[in-house]
Design a protein around this motif. Sequence first.
Motif, PDB file in Angstrom:
ATOM      1  N   ASN A 217       0.891  -1.152   0.000  1.00  0.00           N
ATOM      2  CA  ASN A 217       0.000   0.000   0.000  1.00  0.00           C
ATOM      3  C   ASN A 217       0.933   1.206   0.000  1.00  0.00           C
ATOM      4  O   ASN A 217       1.951   1.205   0.712  1.00  0.00           O
ATOM      5  CB  ASN A 217      -0.878   0.027   1.253  1.00  0.00           C
ATOM      6  N   LYS A 292      -2.837  -3.362   5.814  1.00  0.00           N
ATOM      7  CA  LYS A 292      -3.725  -2.197   5.752  1.00  0.00           C
ATOM      8  C   LYS A 292      -3.705  -1.397   7.052  1.00  0.00           C
ATOM      9  O   LYS A 292      -3.637  -0.160   7.042  1.00  0.00           O
ATOM     10  CB  LYS A 292      -5.160  -2.650   5.462  1.00  0.00           C
ATOM     11  N   ASP A 325      -2.946   8.927  -1.168  1.00  0.00           N
ATOM     12  CA  ASP A 325      -2.750   7.503  -1.450  1.00  0.00           C
ATOM     13  C   ASP A 325      -2.369   7.333  -2.915  1.00  0.00           C
ATOM     14  O   ASP A 325      -2.991   7.934  -3.807  1.00  0.00           O
ATOM     15  CB  ASP A 325      -4.025   6.709  -1.155  1.00  0.00           C
ATOM     16  N   HIS A 328      -2.837   0.637  -3.835  1.00  0.00           N
ATOM     17  CA  HIS A 328      -3.172  -0.266  -2.738  1.00  0.00           C
ATOM     18  C   HIS A 328      -2.779  -1.704  -3.069  1.00  0.00           C
ATOM     19  O   HIS A 328      -2.700  -2.095  -4.244  1.00  0.00           O
ATOM     20  CB  HIS A 328      -4.672  -0.182  -2.418  1.00  0.00           C
ATOM     21  N   ASN A 367      -1.440  -2.500  -9.968  1.00  0.00           N
ATOM     22  CA  ASN A 367      -2.216  -1.926  -8.865  1.00  0.00           C
ATOM     23  C   ASN A 367      -3.436  -1.177  -9.381  1.00  0.00           C
ATOM     24  O   ASN A 367      -4.567  -1.407  -8.939  1.00  0.00           O
ATOM     25  CB  ASN A 367      -1.342  -0.987  -8.030  1.00  0.00           C
ATOM     26  N   GLU A 371      -7.536  -2.362  -9.409  1.00  0.00           N
ATOM     27  CA  GLU A 371      -8.610  -1.512  -8.895  1.00  0.00           C
ATOM     28  C   GLU A 371      -9.664  -1.239  -9.967  1.00  0.00           C
ATOM     29  O   GLU A 371     -10.825  -0.967  -9.649  1.00  0.00           O
ATOM     30  CB  GLU A 371      -8.035  -0.194  -8.376  1.00  0.00           C
TER      31      GLU A 371
END
Length: 417
Positions: A217, A292, A325, A328, A367, A371
């Motif tokens: 992450n 996480k 961010d 993840h 990544n 998503e």
Amino acid sequence: MLEQRYLEFIEQTFIKYAKVNTRSDENSTSIPTTTGQIKLAQLIRDDLREIGVKNVVYDKNDGYLVVTLPANDIVEAKPIGFIAHLDTADFPAEHIQPQVHPAYDGKDVVLNEAAGIIMRVSDFPNLKNYRGQRLITSDGTTLLGADDKAGIAAAITAIKYLNEHPNIKHGEVRFAFGPDEEIGLGAKRFDVEKFKVAFAYTLDNGLPGQLENETFNAAQAKIVIQGTAVHPGNAYGLMVNAITLANRLVAALPIDEVPEKSKGRDGFFLVTSFSATIAEAKLNIIIRDFDKEAFANKKKLLQQIVARLNGEFFNEQKVFLKITDQYHNIADTIKQHPYITDLILQVYTKLGLKPVIHPFRGGTDGNALTEKGIPTPNLFNGGENFHGQYEFVTTEAMLQVSQTILAILAQHYQNNK
């Protein structure tokens, strides 16, 4: 095994692509961020058309080149994809001069005799693993670009082989060559509507037999500290030294949670830039963790440190923090689709490769694609020592990537015919 002529083809293709400067630029607002990436995409497009591939489309809106090979048999196999990136890392990439060291002897490699640049086995003992192979390096003044032009060359070679061997049955397969992976922008812009696959694999950093179905992450923290600059002779009660505050902020981070003390599934903080005067300081810190909760706690800790520093100035804010961010961990999604991993394990067994499944201490285009609904773990491109002047790859390692692509398609066909 692929014939000798494919060994020659993949080496020549890699060298041609490596010479194109495709270094991405995080400060650019263009798509792609540098013109060299467009040049390489167009070069790949022309090369594919020359070898007879018809469905090759470059989209200037997202900078992606997408290749589609239709199924050549009636089969229930779901379409799968392979992805490699056009750009190279933030390291000198002008006038790259690839050097081939045939039948490498396992000893120190002189990259640049005039400049005294030597890649020593004592520094890189992994070199011994490539004795007898065709070692490719830069001249020591630039990176080589194996990340990820080795992946691109391997994919092109696999496409060429399939095009020349229509008797090899396979389902529909797509290849995507995209920009700006190194700065985390390319796949976020990718219009996946033109890449309709059930799942995909990136052909990024790593060695034969590797499968990376877990990533960090990741977040980026940008910090601005506003100081008050006055004459030091009259500074009492007035001066706020932004340099001092910045140093205190960095010192408050966990001393052992840094890249140089981290491995496996350890996370870290990394100060990637630091510029300061008494009046103002700017810091960039990246935050990484596989877990996480630990990731969230790292972001919270940085917020607490900033709040504590600001608390010293009563109601006046001096330290400004923005956390974004970046990507993840793909692990949870990949676990929901066990066939993606099982397929690779079947292939590695047939190829005689020892499977090495471990978390990728970084991120890939996979990544963003994961998503967006396309589960995408990472395989390998065969190179080593990425992002610097000692980067290298062997022709044989790249060909192993091509063979793996072909074996994946063959196994997927067998599993679903």
